[in-house]
Design a protein around this motif. Structure first.
Motif, short mmCIF file in Angstrom:
data_model
loop_
_atom_site.label_atom_id
_atom_site.label_comp_id
_atom_site.label_asym_id
_atom_site.label_seq_id
_atom_site.Cartn_x
_atom_site.Cartn_y
_atom_site.Cartn_z
N ARG A 33 40.67 2.69 36.85
CA ARG A 33 39.93 2.63 35.88
C ARG A 33 39.05 1.35 35.81
O ARG A 33 37.68 1.53 35.58
CB ARG A 33 40.50 2.76 34.43
CG ARG A 33 40.56 3.78 33.41
CD ARG A 33 41.08 3.90 32.01
NE ARG A 33 41.77 2.69 31.59
CZ ARG A 33 43.25 2.34 31.95
NH1 ARG A 33 43.97 3.10 32.47
NH2 ARG A 33 43.69 1.34 31.44
N TYR A 34 39.51 0.19 35.98
CA TYR A 34 38.60 -0.78 36.13
C TYR A 34 37.58 -0.85 37.22
O TYR A 34 36.47 -1.47 37.08
CB TYR A 34 39.49 -2.15 36.60
CG TYR A 34 39.15 -3.46 36.60
CD1 TYR A 34 38.47 -4.23 35.54
CD2 TYR A 34 38.39 -3.89 37.84
CE1 TYR A 34 37.81 -5.49 35.54
CE2 TYR A 34 37.74 -5.13 38.01
CZ TYR A 34 37.34 -5.68 36.59
OH TYR A 34 36.70 -7.05 36.63
N GLU A 144 30.55 -16.77 41.24
CA GLU A 144 29.36 -15.96 41.51
C GLU A 144 29.05 -15.34 40.21
O GLU A 144 28.06 -14.74 39.74
CB GLU A 144 29.48 -14.88 42.57
CG GLU A 144 30.20 -13.77 42.40
CD GLU A 144 30.37 -13.03 43.57
OE1 GLU A 144 31.02 -11.66 43.51
OE2 GLU A 144 29.96 -13.32 44.74
N LEU A 145 29.95 -15.11 39.45
CA LEU A 145 29.80 -14.24 38.10
C LEU A 145 29.62 -15.30 36.80
O LEU A 145 30.11 -16.29 36.86
CB LEU A 145 31.43 -13.41 37.75
CG LEU A 145 31.62 -12.41 38.83
CD1 LEU A 145 32.87 -11.84 38.28
CD2 LEU A 145 30.71 -11.36 38.85
N PRO A 146 28.73 -14.62 35.95
CA PRO A 146 28.71 -15.51 34.59
C PRO A 146 29.80 -15.57 33.74
O PRO A 146 30.76 -14.86 33.70
CB PRO A 146 27.59 -14.94 33.97
CG PRO A 146 26.99 -13.67 34.75
CD PRO A 146 28.06 -13.34 35.93
N GLN A 151 34.90 -14.01 31.05
CA GLN A 151 35.79 -13.89 29.88
C GLN A 151 36.09 -12.20 29.53
O GLN A 151 37.26 -12.05 29.17
CB GLN A 151 34.96 -14.61 28.73
CG GLN A 151 34.82 -16.03 28.55
CD GLN A 151 33.71 -16.51 27.73
OE1 GLN A 151 32.92 -15.71 27.33
NE2 GLN A 151 34.03 -17.89 27.35
N ASP A 152 35.11 -11.34 29.77
CA ASP A 152 35.31 -9.97 29.72
C ASP A 152 36.55 -9.48 30.49
O ASP A 152 37.36 -8.96 30.24
CB ASP A 152 34.00 -9.15 29.99
CG ASP A 152 32.94 -9.27 28.93
OD1 ASP A 152 33.27 -9.91 27.74
OD2 ASP A 152 31.93 -8.96 29.25
N VAL A 153 36.47 -9.94 31.69
CA VAL A 153 37.60 -9.86 32.78
C VAL A 153 38.87 -10.23 32.20
O VAL A 153 39.91 -9.45 32.08
CB VAL A 153 37.26 -10.21 34.16
CG1 VAL A 153 38.52 -10.20 35.16
CG2 VAL A 153 35.99 -9.62 34.78
N ALA A 155 39.77 -10.80 29.10
CA ALA A 155 40.14 -9.83 27.91
C ALA A 155 40.70 -8.55 28.09
O ALA A 155 41.65 -8.23 27.99
CB ALA A 155 38.89 -9.84 26.84
N TRP A 156 40.01 -8.12 29.45
CA TRP A 156 40.41 -6.71 29.74
C TRP A 156 41.89 -6.91 30.38
O TRP A 156 42.73 -6.07 30.25
CB TRP A 156 39.46 -6.28 31.01
CG TRP A 156 39.90 -4.75 31.32
CD1 TRP A 156 39.65 -3.46 30.95
CD2 TRP A 156 40.73 -4.46 32.63
NE1 TRP A 156 40.13 -2.66 31.58
CE2 TRP A 156 40.94 -3.13 32.61
CE3 TRP A 156 41.24 -5.18 33.54
CZ2 TRP A 156 41.65 -2.40 33.63
CZ3 TRP A 156 42.22 -4.79 34.47
CH2 TRP A 156 42.40 -3.43 34.55
N LEU A 157 42.01 -7.96 31.21
CA LEU A 157 43.36 -8.31 31.75
C LEU A 157 44.36 -8.62 30.64
O LEU A 157 45.56 -7.95 30.92
CB LEU A 157 43.16 -9.52 32.81
CG LEU A 157 42.80 -9.24 34.26
CD1 LEU A 157 42.40 -10.52 34.62
CD2 LEU A 157 43.58 -8.43 34.96
N GLU A 158 44.13 -9.19 29.64
CA GLU A 158 45.06 -9.42 28.80
C GLU A 158 45.43 -8.07 27.85
O GLU A 158 46.41 -7.89 27.54
CB GLU A 158 44.45 -10.21 27.36
CG GLU A 158 45.22 -10.84 26.47
CD GLU A 158 44.72 -11.90 25.55
OE1 GLU A 158 45.04 -11.64 24.46
OE2 GLU A 158 44.13 -13.05 26.22
N GLN A 159 44.47 -7.25 27.53
CA GLN A 159 44.78 -5.92 27.35
C GLN A 159 45.47 -4.91 28.16
O GLN A 159 46.55 -4.31 27.51
CB GLN A 159 43.60 -5.14 26.81
CG GLN A 159 43.69 -3.83 26.08
CD GLN A 159 42.14 -3.22 25.96
OE1 GLN A 159 41.44 -3.79 25.86
NE2 GLN A 159 42.15 -1.92 26.01
#
Length: 165
Positions: A33-34, A144-146, A151-153, A155-159
């Motif tokens: 999915r990711y 390379e990522l902002p 932070q979104d990544v 949060a996704w990993l935490e979920q």
């Protein structure tokens, strides 16, 4: 030489797992999915990584995958060999012995210049992939990522991360 999508997908999945906290893992479906890829195909890549000892698989309701070794001990070559195999990409068929002007076998005791060039190129590729660890890849991704995307990544990993036994 064409490197399959499976190698790319496995490398991305493994690099994402670098960010997992200790004791946590990701299901193959979550990894699919990711990355927006078919779950069955991602599962196949994860099974190959598990068989090669790159990831550790835990079965069951709370099952998932995590790196089996530290990221600095896993290279892009490890991943490519797990997915594609380690057989040489080039296989000389000694075509120079064919046809009406074919060379005699005793004239072909040394590797021809064409085969030698392909073997050399493959050696360079393999050596380079062996020199690139998942730690290096993960550091490049972070650089390379902002911050907001990272932070979104996180949060996704935490979920999505599951506790593995």
């Amino acid at each position: 030489m064409q490197i399959s999508k499976g190698v790319e997908w496995a490398a991305h999945a493994a690099s994402l797992m670098c960010a997992l906290p200790p004791g946590k893992g990701l299901r193959a479906e979550a990894l699919a999915r990711y990355h927006g890829v078919p779950a069955a195909y991602m599962a196949k890549q994860m099974q190959a990584l598990s068989k090669a000892g790159i990831v550790q698989a835990t079965r069951g309701k709370q099952g998932g995958y995590r790196l089996a070794r530290t990221a600095d001990k896993i290279t892009l070559w490890d991943i490519m060999a797990a997915i594609e195999g380690s057989a040489p990409a080039f296989a000389c068929t000694e075509i120079r012995q064919n046809g009406p002007c074919g060379a005699k076998p005793e004239q072909c005791r040394q590797t021809c210049a064409i085969a030698a060039a392909f073997y050399h190129a493959e050696t360079l590729l393999r050596d380079h992939l062996r020199s690139v660890s998942l730690t290096t890849i993960a550091a490049g991704v972070v650089a390379e990522l902002p911050t907001a995307h990272l932070q979104d990544v996180g949060a996704w990993l935490e979920q999505e991360a599951v506790a593995l036994g």
